[in-house]
Scaffold this active site. Structure first.
Site, PDB file in Angstrom:
ATOM      1  N   CYS A  88     -37.282 -17.587 -15.890  1.00 53.93           N
ATOM      2  CA  CYS A  88     -38.538 -17.316 -16.683  1.00 53.93           C
ATOM      3  C   CYS A  88     -39.265 -18.661 -16.206  1.00 53.93           C
ATOM      4  O   CYS A  88     -38.889 -19.739 -15.967  1.00 53.93           O
ATOM      5  CB  CYS A  88     -38.388 -17.054 -18.234  1.00 53.93           C
ATOM      6  SG  CYS A  88     -38.167 -18.736 -19.026  1.00 53.93           S
ATOM      7  N   GLU A  89     -40.472 -18.245 -16.064  1.00 57.21           N
ATOM      8  CA  GLU A  89     -41.520 -19.472 -15.713  1.00 57.21           C
ATOM      9  C   GLU A  89     -41.778 -20.615 -16.775  1.00 57.21           C
ATOM     10  O   GLU A  89     -42.135 -21.422 -16.391  1.00 57.21           O
ATOM     11  CB  GLU A  89     -42.794 -18.911 -14.753  1.00 57.21           C
ATOM     12  CG  GLU A  89     -43.607 -18.253 -15.738  1.00 57.21           C
ATOM     13  CD  GLU A  89     -44.934 -17.936 -15.157  1.00 57.21           C
ATOM     14  OE1 GLU A  89     -44.837 -17.406 -13.771  1.00 57.21           O
ATOM     15  OE2 GLU A  89     -45.979 -17.582 -15.767  1.00 57.21           O
ATOM     16  N   HIS A  90     -41.524 -20.257 -17.999  1.00 60.50           N
ATOM     17  CA  HIS A  90     -41.671 -21.161 -18.945  1.00 60.50           C
ATOM     18  C   HIS A  90     -40.772 -22.244 -19.198  1.00 60.50           C
ATOM     19  O   HIS A  90     -41.050 -23.430 -19.338  1.00 60.50           O
ATOM     20  CB  HIS A  90     -42.141 -20.415 -20.228  1.00 60.50           C
ATOM     21  CG  HIS A  90     -42.995 -19.392 -19.958  1.00 60.50           C
ATOM     22  ND1 HIS A  90     -42.818 -17.885 -20.299  1.00 60.50           N
ATOM     23  CD2 HIS A  90     -44.458 -19.435 -19.945  1.00 60.50           C
ATOM     24  CE1 HIS A  90     -43.871 -17.266 -20.400  1.00 60.50           C
ATOM     25  NE2 HIS A  90     -44.855 -18.137 -20.010  1.00 60.50           N
ATOM     26  N   HIS A  91     -39.508 -21.622 -18.781  1.00 58.47           N
ATOM     27  CA  HIS A  91     -38.384 -22.568 -19.303  1.00 58.47           C
ATOM     28  C   HIS A  91     -37.382 -22.893 -18.078  1.00 58.47           C
ATOM     29  O   HIS A  91     -36.533 -23.722 -18.150  1.00 58.47           O
ATOM     30  CB  HIS A  91     -37.645 -22.190 -20.390  1.00 58.47           C
ATOM     31  CG  HIS A  91     -38.301 -22.062 -21.694  1.00 58.47           C
ATOM     32  ND1 HIS A  91     -38.821 -20.748 -21.903  1.00 58.47           N
ATOM     33  CD2 HIS A  91     -38.700 -22.526 -22.609  1.00 58.47           C
ATOM     34  CE1 HIS A  91     -39.678 -20.790 -23.057  1.00 58.47           C
ATOM     35  NE2 HIS A  91     -39.474 -22.113 -23.664  1.00 58.47           N
ATOM     36  N   GLN A 129     -41.179 -11.322 -16.981  1.00 63.85           N
ATOM     37  CA  GLN A 129     -40.754  -9.936 -16.739  1.00 63.85           C
ATOM     38  C   GLN A 129     -41.882  -9.205 -16.348  1.00 63.85           C
ATOM     39  O   GLN A 129     -41.761  -8.113 -15.576  1.00 63.85           O
ATOM     40  CB  GLN A 129     -39.966  -9.547 -18.023  1.00 63.85           C
ATOM     41  CG  GLN A 129     -38.990  -8.047 -17.763  1.00 63.85           C
ATOM     42  CD  GLN A 129     -38.356  -7.898 -18.915  1.00 63.85           C
ATOM     43  OE1 GLN A 129     -37.834  -8.888 -19.638  1.00 63.85           O
ATOM     44  NE2 GLN A 129     -38.041  -6.850 -19.114  1.00 63.85           N
ATOM     45  N   HIS A 157     -33.373 -12.530 -21.969  1.00 64.66           N
ATOM     46  CA  HIS A 157     -34.037 -14.047 -21.695  1.00 64.66           C
ATOM     47  C   HIS A 157     -33.157 -15.043 -22.406  1.00 64.66           C
ATOM     48  O   HIS A 157     -32.853 -15.026 -23.348  1.00 64.66           O
ATOM     49  CB  HIS A 157     -35.254 -13.847 -22.208  1.00 64.66           C
ATOM     50  CG  HIS A 157     -36.366 -13.172 -21.354  1.00 64.66           C
ATOM     51  ND1 HIS A 157     -37.180 -13.420 -20.611  1.00 64.66           N
ATOM     52  CD2 HIS A 157     -36.305 -11.806 -21.432  1.00 64.66           C
ATOM     53  CE1 HIS A 157     -37.691 -12.575 -19.928  1.00 64.66           C
ATOM     54  NE2 HIS A 157     -37.265 -11.291 -20.745  1.00 64.66           N
ATOM     55  N   CYS A 159     -33.705 -18.159 -22.570  1.00 61.74           N
ATOM     56  CA  CYS A 159     -34.733 -18.957 -23.225  1.00 61.74           C
ATOM     57  C   CYS A 159     -34.727 -18.553 -24.664  1.00 61.74           C
ATOM     58  O   CYS A 159     -35.210 -19.204 -25.629  1.00 61.74           O
ATOM     59  CB  CYS A 159     -35.824 -19.192 -22.558  1.00 61.74           C
ATOM     60  SG  CYS A 159     -37.159 -17.900 -22.624  1.00 61.74           S
TER      61      CYS A 159
HETATM   62  N1  LIG Z   1     -44.211 -12.320 -22.030  1.00 67.54           N
HETATM   63  C1  LIG Z   1     -43.123 -13.010 -21.536  1.00 67.54           C
HETATM   64  N2  LIG Z   1     -42.823 -14.119 -22.271  1.00 67.54           N
HETATM   65  C2  LIG Z   1     -41.726 -14.928 -21.669  1.00 67.54           C
HETATM   66  C3  LIG Z   1     -40.902 -14.196 -20.812  1.00 67.54           C
HETATM   67  N3  LIG Z   1     -40.202 -15.289 -20.526  1.00 67.54           N
HETATM   68  C4  LIG Z   1     -40.247 -16.167 -21.512  1.00 67.54           C
HETATM   69  N4  LIG Z   1     -41.315 -15.965 -22.304  1.00 67.54           N
HETATM   70  C5  LIG Z   1     -41.573 -16.511 -23.479  1.00 67.54           C
HETATM   71  O1  LIG Z   1     -42.641 -17.666 -23.110  1.00 67.54           O
HETATM   72  C6  LIG Z   1     -43.227 -18.141 -24.423  1.00 67.54           C
HETATM   73  C7  LIG Z   1     -43.608 -19.498 -24.292  1.00 67.54           C
HETATM   74  O2  LIG Z   1     -44.093 -19.918 -25.382  1.00 67.54           O
HETATM   75  P1  LIG Z   1     -44.209 -21.596 -25.959  1.00 67.54           P
HETATM   76  O3  LIG Z   1     -45.002 -21.539 -27.175  1.00 67.54           O
HETATM   77  O4  LIG Z   1     -45.186 -22.140 -24.896  1.00 67.54           O
HETATM   78  O5  LIG Z   1     -42.871 -22.156 -25.600  1.00 67.54           O
HETATM   79  P2  LIG Z   1     -41.746 -22.699 -26.660  1.00 67.54           P
HETATM   80  O6  LIG Z   1     -42.513 -23.722 -27.612  1.00 67.54           O
HETATM   81  O7  LIG Z   1     -40.759 -22.952 -25.829  1.00 67.54           O
HETATM   82  O8  LIG Z   1     -41.372 -21.153 -27.499  1.00 67.54           O
HETATM   83  P3  LIG Z   1     -40.041 -20.729 -28.193  1.00 67.54           P
HETATM   84  O9  LIG Z   1     -39.446 -19.985 -27.002  1.00 67.54           O
HETATM   85  O10 LIG Z   1     -40.977 -19.604 -29.080  1.00 67.54           O
HETATM   86  O11 LIG Z   1     -39.665 -21.945 -28.821  1.00 67.54           O
HETATM   87  C8  LIG Z   1     -41.826 -17.867 -25.356  1.00 67.54           C
HETATM   88  O12 LIG Z   1     -42.748 -17.164 -26.274  1.00 67.54           O
HETATM   89  C9  LIG Z   1     -40.864 -17.232 -24.419  1.00 67.54           C
HETATM   90  O13 LIG Z   1     -40.189 -16.234 -25.536  1.00 67.54           O
HETATM   91  C10 LIG Z   1     -41.410 -13.131 -19.953  1.00 67.54           C
HETATM   92  O14 LIG Z   1     -40.668 -12.837 -19.186  1.00 67.54           O
HETATM   93  N5  LIG Z   1     -42.550 -12.475 -20.589  1.00 67.54           N
HETATM   94 ZN   LIG Z   2     -38.420 -18.846 -20.874  1.00 70.75          ZN
END
Ligand SMILES: Nc1nc2c(ncn2[C@@H]2O[C@H](COP(=O)(O)OP(=O)(O)OP(=O)(O)O)[C@@H](O)[C@H]2O)c(=O)[nH]1
Ligand SMILES: [Zn+2]
Length: 199
Positions: A88-91, A129, A157, A159
């Site tokens: 996942c690109e966020h984590h 995704q 996921h 994360c």
């Molecule tokens: N739509 C979508 N969201 C994703 C995917 N993979 C991870 N995420 C979400 O990306 C979001 C990033 O949110 P942030 O609030 O910036 O990050 P965070 O503080 O680490 O959020 P939490 O995971 O809720 O603790 C989270 O809600 C993750 O669940 C994906 O493939 N699609």
């Molecule tokens: Zn993630």
């Protein structure tokens, strides 16, 4: 890549660069990078990360075009349960699951193995995704120009499992449909076949 470099030299340079950054991370989290168990870890981690993101260097269109065969078959072709692993690109934590893909040929069929191959090309990048689903769908639609194409991905996921909301059993489903699959009957036939053990 510098013009005087071979691909091998370039890959060694990148691996060393990433390795040095992992050394720094391991040090920052309070570990001793020189202890026996960790001494080779930065290099292993660098190689693993470069493997998991090798999709940036691959060309899905070329892969498909290399194995398109003229054929008049015009029924639905379904490949289901294609396992996939992405980050996942966020984590930069893994998400993993299955892709189910179908197309209805329009003069050309494609070598079956090429479909899982293009899933990997797009999965081995930093992704969400939804975009992964869309990348696969558009690549098949634009290259094969079929009568229709359908992509469904079901994934978990890490994360959301190991950290954050910590939900162990949730599965995310994304889907995309083009052409004939925009018709409800065709879409339903596909959805029925991917949920049965007969397809
Ligand atoms: N739509 C979508 N969201 C994703 C995917 N993979 C991870 N995420 C979400 O990306 C979001 C990033 O949110 P942030 O609030 O910036 O990050 P965070 O503080 O680490 O959020 P939490 O995971 O809720 O603790 C989270 O809600 C993750 O669940 C994906 O493939 N699609
Ligand atoms: Zn993630």
């Amino acid at each position: 890549m510098a013009p005087y470099q071979s691909l091998e030299e370039y890959n060694i340079d990148i691996t060393n660069d990433v390795k040095e950054r992992y050394e720094r991370i391991i040090d920052e989290i309070g570990e001793d990078v020189s202890r026996e168990g960790l001494v080779k870890t930065p290099e292993r981690a660098a190689k693993a990360m470069l493997f998991l993101t090798q999709g940036y260097k691959q060309n899905a269109v070329e892969i498909l075009k290399g194995a398109m065969f003229k054929e008049s078959y015009d029924e639905m072709v379904i490949i289901k349960d294609i396992e996939l692993y992405s980050l996942c690109e966020h984590h930069m934590l893994p998400f993993f699951g299955k892709a189910h893909i179908a197309y209805i040929p329009n003069g050309y069929i494609v070598g079956l193995s090429k479909i899982p191959r293009i899933v990997d090309v797009f999965a081995r990048r930093l992704q969400v995704q939804e975009r992964l689903t869309h990348d696969i769908l558009e690549c098949l639609n634009n290259t094969l120009k079929p009568q229709g194409v359908a992509v469904v991905i079901e994934a978990s996921h890490m994360c959301m499992m190991m950290r954050g909301v910590q939900k162990q059993n949730s599965v995310t489903t994304t889907s995309g449909f083009r052409g004939q699959f925009e018709k409800i009957e065709t879409r339903n036939e596909f959805l029925k076949l991917i949920s049965s053990n007969l397809s």
